[in-house]
Every structure is written in structure tokens, then in C-alpha cells.
Design a protein around this motif. Structure first.
Motif, PDB file in Angstrom:
ATOM      1  N   ASN A 142       0.823  -1.219   0.000  1.00 25.35           N
ATOM      2  CA  ASN A 142       0.000   0.000   0.000  1.00 25.35           C
ATOM      3  C   ASN A 142       0.855   1.265   0.000  1.00 25.35           C
ATOM      4  O   ASN A 142       1.975   1.279   0.511  1.00 25.35           O
ATOM      5  CB  ASN A 142      -0.909   0.003   1.231  1.00 25.35           C
ATOM      6  N   GLN A 143       0.281   2.299  -0.589  1.00 23.15           N
ATOM      7  CA  GLN A 143       0.902   3.617  -0.568  1.00 23.15           C
ATOM      8  C   GLN A 143       1.120   4.028   0.886  1.00 23.15           C
ATOM      9  O   GLN A 143       0.249   3.828   1.725  1.00 23.15           O
ATOM     10  CB  GLN A 143      -0.066   4.612  -1.241  1.00 23.15           C
ATOM     11  N   GLY A 144       2.291   4.572   1.198  1.00 19.56           N
ATOM     12  CA  GLY A 144       2.543   5.008   2.570  1.00 19.56           C
ATOM     13  C   GLY A 144       3.377   4.007   3.345  1.00 19.56           C
ATOM     14  O   GLY A 144       3.982   4.354   4.354  1.00 19.56           O
ATOM     15  N   ALA A 145       3.437   2.757   2.873  1.00 20.19           N
ATOM     16  CA  ALA A 145       4.268   1.768   3.554  1.00 20.19           C
ATOM     17  C   ALA A 145       5.725   2.015   3.181  1.00 20.19           C
ATOM     18  O   ALA A 145       6.034   2.340   2.036  1.00 20.19           O
ATOM     19  CB  ALA A 145       3.849   0.357   3.148  1.00 20.19           C
ATOM     20  N   GLY A 146       6.615   1.841   4.151  1.00 25.41           N
ATOM     21  CA  GLY A 146       8.039   2.016   3.875  1.00 25.41           C
ATOM     22  C   GLY A 146       8.487   1.046   2.785  1.00 25.41           C
ATOM     23  O   GLY A 146       9.294   1.388   1.906  1.00 25.41           O
ATOM     24  N   THR A 147       7.955  -0.148   2.825  1.00 24.45           N
ATOM     25  CA  THR A 147       8.298  -1.171   1.832  1.00 24.45           C
ATOM     26  C   THR A 147       7.948  -0.705   0.422  1.00 24.45           C
ATOM     27  O   THR A 147       8.663  -0.984  -0.548  1.00 24.45           O
ATOM     28  CB  THR A 147       7.531  -2.467   2.171  1.00 24.45           C
ATOM     29  N   ARG A 148       6.835   0.013   0.291  1.00 22.77           N
ATOM     30  CA  ARG A 148       6.379   0.479  -1.020  1.00 22.77           C
ATOM     31  C   ARG A 148       7.433   1.396  -1.670  1.00 22.77           C
ATOM     32  O   ARG A 148       7.664   1.362  -2.880  1.00 22.77           O
ATOM     33  CB  ARG A 148       5.055   1.213  -0.849  1.00 22.77           C
ATOM     34  N   ILE A 149       8.063   2.216  -0.826  1.00 23.28           N
ATOM     35  CA  ILE A 149       9.077   3.136  -1.353  1.00 23.28           C
ATOM     36  C   ILE A 149      10.220   2.343  -1.978  1.00 23.28           C
ATOM     37  O   ILE A 149      10.709   2.650  -3.065  1.00 23.28           O
ATOM     38  CB  ILE A 149       9.580   4.060  -0.214  1.00 23.28           C
ATOM     39  N   LEU A 150      10.597   1.245  -1.298  1.00 21.53           N
ATOM     40  CA  LEU A 150      11.686   0.409  -1.816  1.00 21.53           C
ATOM     41  C   LEU A 150      11.279  -0.279  -3.122  1.00 21.53           C
ATOM     42  O   LEU A 150      12.071  -0.370  -4.067  1.00 21.53           O
ATOM     43  CB  LEU A 150      12.079  -0.640  -0.781  1.00 21.53           C
ATOM     44  N   ILE A 151      10.031  -0.757  -3.173  1.00 21.19           N
ATOM     45  CA  ILE A 151       9.556  -1.440  -4.391  1.00 21.19           C
ATOM     46  C   ILE A 151       9.580  -0.459  -5.561  1.00 21.19           C
ATOM     47  O   ILE A 151      10.078  -0.770  -6.650  1.00 21.19           O
ATOM     48  CB  ILE A 151       8.126  -1.984  -4.200  1.00 21.19           C
ATOM     49  N   ASP A 152       9.042   0.747  -5.349  1.00 29.12           N
ATOM     50  CA  ASP A 152       8.999   1.733  -6.429  1.00 29.12           C
ATOM     51  C   ASP A 152      10.409   2.068  -6.911  1.00 29.12           C
ATOM     52  O   ASP A 152      10.646   2.258  -8.099  1.00 29.12           O
ATOM     53  CB  ASP A 152       8.262   2.996  -5.963  1.00 29.12           C
ATOM     54  N   ARG A 153      11.327   2.096  -5.950  1.00 34.28           N
ATOM     55  CA  ARG A 153      12.714   2.392  -6.323  1.00 34.28           C
ATOM     56  C   ARG A 153      13.241   1.293  -7.247  1.00 34.28           C
ATOM     57  O   ARG A 153      13.851   1.559  -8.282  1.00 34.28           O
ATOM     58  CB  ARG A 153      13.557   2.479  -5.053  1.00 34.28           C
TER      59      ARG A 153
END
Ligand code: AMP
Ligand code: MG
Length: 652
Positions: A549-560
Motif C-alpha cells: 500500500n501507498q505510505g508503507a516504507g516497503t512500497r518506497i523500496l519497491i517503487d525504487r
């Protein structure tokens, strides 16, 4: 709908269901109709031995058949006397009484009268002999040889004597019909010689779970199946409320077979409680069966309650037949709100007295207008009173029930309960016990390791999972001691510290390795690093991802890692590390990103990528509290650090 209201032309079962579901009743109307169809009625009674009567309500008044005590009885060890003999006794003038030739022990009937100038030794509980009207305590006497005593006190008539019938008088109403027999009532009954009592017979209740997907606890879970929760929880709740519960099992949504089971249950039991299959869906057959049982039939189907709208209430020739909604929390709420009052009345028990406390809600709670909504809450203590946190989980969540302290009610007309509202919370237990340590934020299984020490030391810990940002907000409002957070600041590339507000300090927790999960043996990922694995996945259109989900720290890594790519599965955005692992393990996706302990617990392959910092925002003003100090000590303890490492975390 009563039987008279169904059309004589016998509409198809589907049409009946539609028709009934359109009439949504208020909870008050539904309950009133249900009760009107069942009461007043004569409750069945049975005779039980006193030893087996605990918890049962008396069916009739109990009248004392004997006096208690049955004779005039001494309350002390001493001498049975005539009080007139001692009229002149005093410190300076002892009166000497000669002793009669017997001693009255407990259970000994006296044979000699106490004549003027004599006394008879008597033990506590001994029957007063003829002639005596008082007892003198042995402490107030002195022996005067073998056959006499000196007494230096006057005695009033009746002193230290319990008269026959002074406790319970023969013919007196000892206990009223309806009294629930507890240990004190058992004592009274035993003292009056009662060995058997007539009590209200427990209603015999059959419990039936329905659904093709249900498996009993203890059995292996086949794909797409779930454990039958309602069977166990409804059975227990029926026993808690005076029913004699028999769980018949979980049955598939097969109309003919199910109808046979229900009809048999109605013959053998006083009440039938089912769950599941009460909505309008194709496979929902229960209510169609119930509609063609005895009279008057369905009295309410569809109640303006949330959770619990599809509740179906019926009466079949005097016996209540209920279909609870399938979701366990919905089933429990409707059970407690709508079924418990009726069950207790059938069992002859008084209405349940649930304790309430005043509390404030810290966040806005949205609500659907038109239905009374019950929201489960966890209570924590703030400086100005109790705070009621709504449990954040969906309507199917059973843990929210076990972890909640109670529930609040949002009126049917309201579309929300604004933040800061002062409200009443109905407690699940008779008292609130404010927890010693309150942790609000992101949950991690590592937390269970650290808080284990506190629990063993007798400190109660309440952990409320609302995510990192929710935890920070609670910490700023002073509603918790610690907020566990794992927030990556994209601008600085650092974790957590940039998010601390005034009054909060960072307590380092542990590192959680994040990485790519895939099914062990999937050759597409074997031997690759995280970047290479994602690139490989992007080249294969059939390779399905699961996102966060948007807002999860993990999401930032995936998008990167994706660098702007939007592969198939990108919009599947579950909200937890565990959901990602489950999606991959169950072949609903081929890869995703989660933390190492979760990947390992699910038996998945794991390619490490980056460490996430799971730390604690500590409310500085609460640092010196004993429970906070105990938590900090547990966090630093060597044993816990080793346990965290063994579970796949790296203590900071
Ligand atoms: P139903 O009313 O049968 O459509 O069920 C609604 C939801 O509740 C579905 O997700 C069911 O799988 C679930 N459910 C139904 N019965 C049970 C049960 N006995 N235990 C746990 N979940 C159930
Ligand atoms: Mg079902």
C-alpha cells in the motif's frame, strides 16, 4: 414475515428471500417482534440435587421445612446457667455453682436439668439443657475443685444463646423463584436440610455452522477453506448465558441435506442457532429452509445493525430459530445484542448487566447512516480520562474481539463520530484495568519477544496496531508510552528520526531485512540479487507481482526497484508483510517484497535488499514510568537480543 403474510401462490424460494430482505427492521422492532412471538411462556423445570444446582435459577419459592438452628444453642464454650443465680455476681463477689454430672458436647442431647445453684459444662453448638437460660464463657469462670465453678460476672437471660428458628424459621420463604443458585444459596438450602431443588431447565440449544468452506479446528486446512470459528464461539456464548449447548457441526450449503439436519435439530432441541448463509447470495440456503419450518416462521430478516445486517430471526412452533451472519464478529455482536436477551429469558436468568465507562474517541470514526453501528474499542488511560481506540480491523477480524475491552455504539442516524467525542463504552468484562504500558503504532512480531519479559513480571501491555503514522499521532496526543515506527524519509534517506515531533525521543529498536520473496525452487529468481531479480521479472509478462500500500516504507523500496515500471499485479496493494507472503505462497503472485522473518515463516525464498529500521518514538514525559523502564531494560537485555536475532531481526 409471518406465515399469513406469504402469498398463497407459494412464490419461488428466491422471491421469498428478496421480499424478506427488503424489510429492514430497527434492532428494537426486530427484538420486540422476536420476543412477542416467544413470550410469555411457561418455563420447563426439573429437579436437581443441590450439588448439581449451581448457576440454575430456582423454578419455585423454597419454604423452610425446619427451624435453623433446630434448638436453643450455645454460641460459646462455657457453662449453661440460670441467669437469676448470678444476679449478685461481681469482681468482688464470686457466685459458686455446683456442676451437673454431664458435659454437653456438639451433637449431645442433655439429660439433666439445670436446677437453681447449678451449671452444666457446654461446648459451642451444644443444645441448652432444660432450666438454663444463659451461657457463661469459660474465660469468665474459675474452677472451684472438681465439682464446682466460681463466676464473677452477672449474666443476662439469653446471653450467648441462639434461639431455635432465629436464623431460619420453619415456614418462612427461604429463597424466591428466579434466584440464581450460588454458593451462598447452596449454604442456606443445606442448612435447612434441602437436598433437591426445582430449577428452570437449561434450554437445549443446537448449534449449526453452514458453509462449504468450513473446516473444524484440528483438521488440516484445504485450499480456500477457513476454520469454523462461529461453531466454537457461539457454543461457548450459549453456555455463558445459561444454555445447554450442543454443537452439531459445520454443514455444506446443500439445501436438502441441511434441511434434514435443521428439522432433526428442531425435534430434539428447544432452540436452533445457525450461522452463515443468511444473505441474498445464490449459495445462501439457510433462510429459505427456515422460511418453511413451523409457525409463525421468520419474524425479522435484515436488521439495521452494523455489523450484523443479515441477521434472521424466526420462531418455529414456539422454538426460536436464528441465523447469525457468517462473519464471526458480526455473529458475536448480533448474538450478544439480539439473542442473549431471549436466551436468558428462556433460561430463567436475569438480563445481563454489562458495565459501562465514559471514554473519548481519539479519531473520527466514519459510520454508515441508517444502521446502529457497534465499534469495538481498546481502552487506554490518558491524563484526562479514558481513550477508546477503535479496533482498526475489518468486519471479519476475530482478534479485534479478543483484544478489545468493549464496544461503543454509533447511532443509526449519525454518519460519523467526530474525534474527541465523549461516549459510553460497554465493557466485555466487569472492570477496566488500565494497561501498565501502552504501545500504539506499527506491529512487529519482534515486539512480542520484548514484551514477554513485562508480561512475566506481571505488567500488562496493550499494543494497538494503527501503523507508524497513527502511532506518532497518538504519541503526540499523549495517548501512549511508545510508538513503534518504520518510516523512511525520502529526502534524507534516513529512517524515523526526521519524523519525531517535540516531546518525543527515539529509542532504537531493531533492523528488519526487506527483500524479494518468491517460491522456493522458482528458477526465474534463483541465484539473483534483488535488482537483477526484479529486472528478470519485468522481462517476463507472465510473472505476476504483489505490491504494498501507498505510505508503507516497503512500497518506497519497491517503487525504487521498479523505476517507474507498472508490471501486472502492481495494483494489488495489500497492507501487511504477511499478506504479501501469503499471496506468493498461494500462487496468487510470483514475487513481492516483505521482511525476512515473514518470508521464512512462510517457507519462501528470500533475496535480501535493504534494512528497515524499526524503532520507538518514546514520549519523553513518560520515560520514568516503571513499565517504560521495564520495557527499555527488556529491549537491552542480552537474552532478548539473542531471541530477536534468532527470529531474523538485527537488534540496533
Ligand atoms: P455467509 O453469510 O455464509 O455468506 O458468510 C459470510 C462470511 O463469513 C464468509 O466470509 C464466510 O466464509 C464467513 N463465515 C461463515 N461462517 C463462518 C464460520 N462458522 N466461521 C468463520 N467464518 C465464517
Ligand atoms: Mg456461507
Amino acid at each position: 414475515m409471518s406465515a399469513e403474510m406469504t402469498k398463497p401462490s407459494a412464490p419461488s424460494p428466491g422471491a421469498v428471500a428478496q421480499e424478506q430482505f427488503l424489510t429492514i427492521l430497527s434492532r428494537e422492532d426486530a427484538l420486540a417482534r422476536f420476543e412477542a412471538a416467544l413470550f410469555p411462556r411457561e418455563l420447563a423445570s426439573e429437579v436437581r440435587l443441590l450439588g448439581d444446582a449451581l448457576g440454575f435459577p430456582l423454578a419455585h419459592d423454597v419454604v423452610a421445612a425446619v427451624d435453623v438452628p433446630p434448638f436453643d444453642r450455645s454460641n460459646v464454650d462455657g457453662f449453661a446457667v440460670r441467669s437469676a443465680d448470678l444476679a449478685s455476681a461481681g469482681e468482688a463477689a464470686a457466685v459458686r455453682l455446683s456442676l451437673n454430672g454431664e458435659t454437653i458436647a456438639c451433637g449431645t442431647a442433655p439429660t439433666l436439668a439445670v436446677m437453681p445453684g447449678t451449671a452444666t459444662p457446654i461446648a459451642t453448638g451444644g443444645p441448652l439443657p432444660r432450666g438454663a437460660d444463659a451461657v457463661v464463657m469459660v474465660e469468665h469462670s474459675e474452677p472451684a475443685g472438681e465439682r464446682a465453678v466460681d463466676i464473677r460476672r452477672a449474666a443476662t437471660a439469653g446471653q450467648f444463646v441462639s434461639y431455635a428458628g432465629s436464623d431460619i424459621a420453619r415456614g418462612e420463604v427461604l429463597l424466591r423463584a428466579g434466584t440464581v443458585i450460588g454458593s451462598r444459596e447452596i449454604g442456606m438450602l443445606a442448612a435447612s436440610g434441602v437436598a433437591r431443588v426445582s430449577v428452570v431447565r437449561r434450554p437445549r440449544v443446537a448449534i449449526i455452522s453452514t458453509g462449504d468452506e468450513l473446516v473444524q479446528p484440528g483438521e488440516p486446512l484445504r485450499p480456500a477453506a477457513i476454520y469454523d470459528t462461529n461453531g466454537a464461539i457461539v457454543t461457548a456464548a450459549i453456555v455463558e448465558n445459561g444454555g445447554d449447548a450442543s454443537f452439531l457441526g459445520a454443514f455444506p450449503d446443500e439445501e436438502t441435506a441441511l434441511e434434514k439436519v435443521i428439522r432433526e435439530a428442531l425435534r430434539a432441541f428447544d432452540m436452533v442457532v445457525m450461522s452463515g448463509g443468511t444473505s441474498k447470495g445464490e449459495g445462501d440456503v439457510c433462510h429459505r429452509i427456515v422460511a418453511r419450518l413451523g409457525k409463525p416462521g421468520i419474524v425479522a430478516h435484515g436488521v439495521a445493525l452494523k455489523p450484523g445486517k443479515p441477521l434472521c430471526l424466526a420462531v418455529s412452533d414456539g422454538k426460536p430459530v436464528i441465523i447469525l451472519p457468517g462473519f464471526p464478529t458480526s455473529a458475536m455482536f448480533t448474538f450478544h445484542d439480539m439473542i442473549v436477551p431471549v436466551l436468558r429469558r428462556l433460561a430463567g436468568l436475569p438480563p445481563r448487566a454489562d458495565a459501562q465507562v465514559a471514554a473519548k474517541v481519539p479519531v473520527r470514526i466514519a459510520s454508515e447512516p441508517g444502521r446502529a453501528e457497534f465499534v469495538m474499542v481498546s481502552l487506554v488511560e490518558a491524563d484526562d480520562g479514558l481513550i477508546a481506540y477503535p479496533s482498526g480491523k475489518g468486519s471479519g477480524a476475530i482478534t479485534s474481539f479478543a483484544q478489545a475491552d468493549g464496544f461503543l455504539r454509533i447511532d443509526a442516524l449519525a454518519d460519523q463520530m467526530p474525534a474527541g467525542t465523549a461516549t459510553q463504552v460497554t465493557l466485555f468484562t466487569p472492570h477496566v484495568r488500565a494497561p501498565d504500558l501502552v504501545i500504539v503504532g506499527s506491529h512487529c512480531t519482534g515486539l512480542d519477544i520484548v514484551t514477554g519479559d513485562l508480561a512475566r513480571a506481571g505488567l500488562s501491555v496493550r499494543s494497538i496496531a494503527v501503523g507508524s503514522l497513527g502511532g506518532l499521532a497518538a504519541a503526540r496526543r499523549g495517548e501512549c508510552d511508545l510508538a513503534p515506527i518504520h518510516l523512511l524519509d525520502e529526502a534524507t534517506g534516513s529512517y524515523n528520526t526526521p519524523y519525531l515531533a517535540e516531546g518525543l525521543e527515539l529509542v532504537p529498536g531493531w533492523r528488519r531485512m526487506q527483500g524479494i520473496v518468491f517460491r522456493e525452487g522458482d528458477a526465474r529468481f534463483a541465484g539473483l540479487g534483488a535488482e537483477a531479480a526484479v529486472q528478470a521479472a519485468l522481462r517476463l509478462p507472465s510473472c505476476l507481482m504483489v505490491n504494498r500500500n501507498q505510505g508503507a516504507g516497503t512500497r518506497i523500496l519497491i517503487d525504487r526497484l521498479l523505476g517507474g515500471a507498472r508490471p501486472d499485479g502492481y495494483w494489488n496493494q495489500p497492507r501487511s508483510h504477511n499478506a504479501v507472503a501469503a499471496a506468493v505462497a498461494q500462487h496468487r503472485a510470483d514475487w513481492g517484497m516483505t521482511i525476512a522473518p515473514v518470508a521464512h515463516a512462510n517457507g519462501l525464498g528470500f533475496i535480501p535488499f535493504a534494512e528497515e529500521h524499526y524503532d520507538f518514538a518514546l514520549v519523553t514525559a513518560r520515560r520514568s514510568r516503571p513499565a517504560v523502564q521495564a520495557f527499555l531494560a527488556a529491549l537491552r537485555s542480552e537474552a532478548n537480543r539473542r531471541a530477536l536475532e534468532a527470529a531474523g531481526f538485527r537488534p540496533a
